[in-house]
Scaffold this active site. Structure first.
Site, PDB file in Angstrom:
ATOM      1  N   THR A 172       0.849  -1.193   0.000  1.00  0.00           N
ATOM      2  CA  THR A 172       0.000   0.000   0.000  1.00  0.00           C
ATOM      3  C   THR A 172       0.886   1.245   0.000  1.00  0.00           C
ATOM      4  O   THR A 172       1.870   1.317   0.735  1.00  0.00           O
ATOM      5  CB  THR A 172      -0.932   0.034   1.221  1.00  0.00           C
ATOM      6  OG1 THR A 172      -1.818  -1.095   1.158  1.00  0.00           O
ATOM      7  CG2 THR A 172      -1.772   1.304   1.242  1.00  0.00           C
ATOM      8  N   PHE A 174       1.222   5.234   0.765  1.00  0.00           N
ATOM      9  CA  PHE A 174       0.674   6.275   1.621  1.00  0.00           C
ATOM     10  C   PHE A 174       1.318   7.613   1.266  1.00  0.00           C
ATOM     11  O   PHE A 174       2.461   7.663   0.816  1.00  0.00           O
ATOM     12  CB  PHE A 174       0.949   5.976   3.093  1.00  0.00           C
ATOM     13  CG  PHE A 174       0.233   4.768   3.628  1.00  0.00           C
ATOM     14  CD1 PHE A 174      -0.977   4.897   4.304  1.00  0.00           C
ATOM     15  CD2 PHE A 174       0.772   3.496   3.465  1.00  0.00           C
ATOM     16  CE1 PHE A 174      -1.639   3.788   4.801  1.00  0.00           C
ATOM     17  CE2 PHE A 174       0.120   2.380   3.960  1.00  0.00           C
ATOM     18  CZ  PHE A 174      -1.090   2.526   4.629  1.00  0.00           C
TER      19      PHE A 174
END
Length: 276
Positions: A172, A174
């Protein structure tokens, strides 16, 4: 007083892990929604905000892409978190005891193979860390959570099975958000993120993008999304390698502006991407 960084989710969430990785000296502040992260950062209640923007398996986080341009905040860093999904249970439980595993709707498909092999039913939770907390509170061996090892530490759970995600490269991305931009920083690899809307003329997008190709600029992301629920109003979100003060980037952005009705730079920051 320690500086603070806000994130969406409960303590033990992957966003919390991102905060620890990117700003280990900051105190993490959990928030219920992405909007709350933005509001706390904008109001000065915290120094920084951590927002998840995309996952290599699931794709983009749509709410964040629409929130960023009007947030009034600036991207000052990016962080990539390897999302290891773990089966967490109460102390003394075994995988064979588990009949249901609770996790966010995004995390369930990422370990569907493991759940199927072990005859475990996936149950949707609003947050992976919350699922871990609720499993700890229930104290039932047949209930487990799909969450991080950090969540296991926080809520006193055992890791019954480690790294059960189907995709070995599940990651992921960010973005670290701040009230103040800091374009003065320089590193070997810089990223510039911006949004734009093209003029209503034939081949406007093709012409707007031409400047990046002719100036040798690598565009790592280009996505479109509707504005205000209209099928006729489209905004584009882009990431490029380089700094706006680099001569070739300056020329490309000038060409983009000529064919656009609006260009908004969201951030200039060092890249955290691995390179060959």
């Amino acid at each position: 007083m320690a500086k603070r960084i806000a994130f969406q989710g409960e303590l033990g969430a992957y966003s919390h892990q991102a905060c620890q990785q990117a700003r280990p000296d900051f105190t993490p502040v959990p928030c219920t929604t992405f909007e709350e992260v933005v509001e706390k950062t904008r109001a000065g209640e915290v120094e920084l905000g951590m927002l998840a923007v995309e996952n290599s398996t699931y794709g983009r986080v749509a709410d964040v892409h629409s929130l960023l341009p009007r947030s009034g905040l600036h991207i000052v860093d990016e962080a990539f978190v390897r999302v290891h999904v773990n089966l967490l249970g109460v102390k003394g439980a075994q995988v064979s005891d588990v009949t249901e595993a609770h996790g966010h709707v995004v995390i369930l498909p990422q370990c569907a193979g493991f759940l199927k092999r072990h005859g475990i039913i996936g149950k949707v939770s609003s947050d992976n860390a919350r699922a871990a907390r609720e499993v700890a509170e229930a104290g039932l061996p047949q209930r487990a959570a799909l969450a991080s090892e950090l969540a296991a530490e926080i809520y006193g759970l055992e890791v019954l099975a480690r790294h059960i995600e189907d995709n070995a490269n599940n990651t992921t991305r960010f973005l670290v958000m701040s009230r103040e931009a800091d374009p003065s920083r320089r590193s070997a690899h810089m990223m510039t993120t911006f949004t734009f809307r093209v003029r209503n003329i034939p081949a406007a997008l093709y012409k707007a993008m031409g400047g990046f190709a002719t100036n040798g600029i690598n565009m790592t992301k280009l996505e479109s999304y509707m504005v205000g629920g209209s099928f006729t109003a489209t905004e584009f979100y882009a990431d490029i390698e380089g700094h706006p003060e680099d001569a070739n980037v300056t020329r490309a952005l000038e060409e983009l502006a000529y064919f656009s009705t609006e260009v908004r730079v969201l951030g200039v920051y060092p890249s955290d991407r691995r390179r060959d």
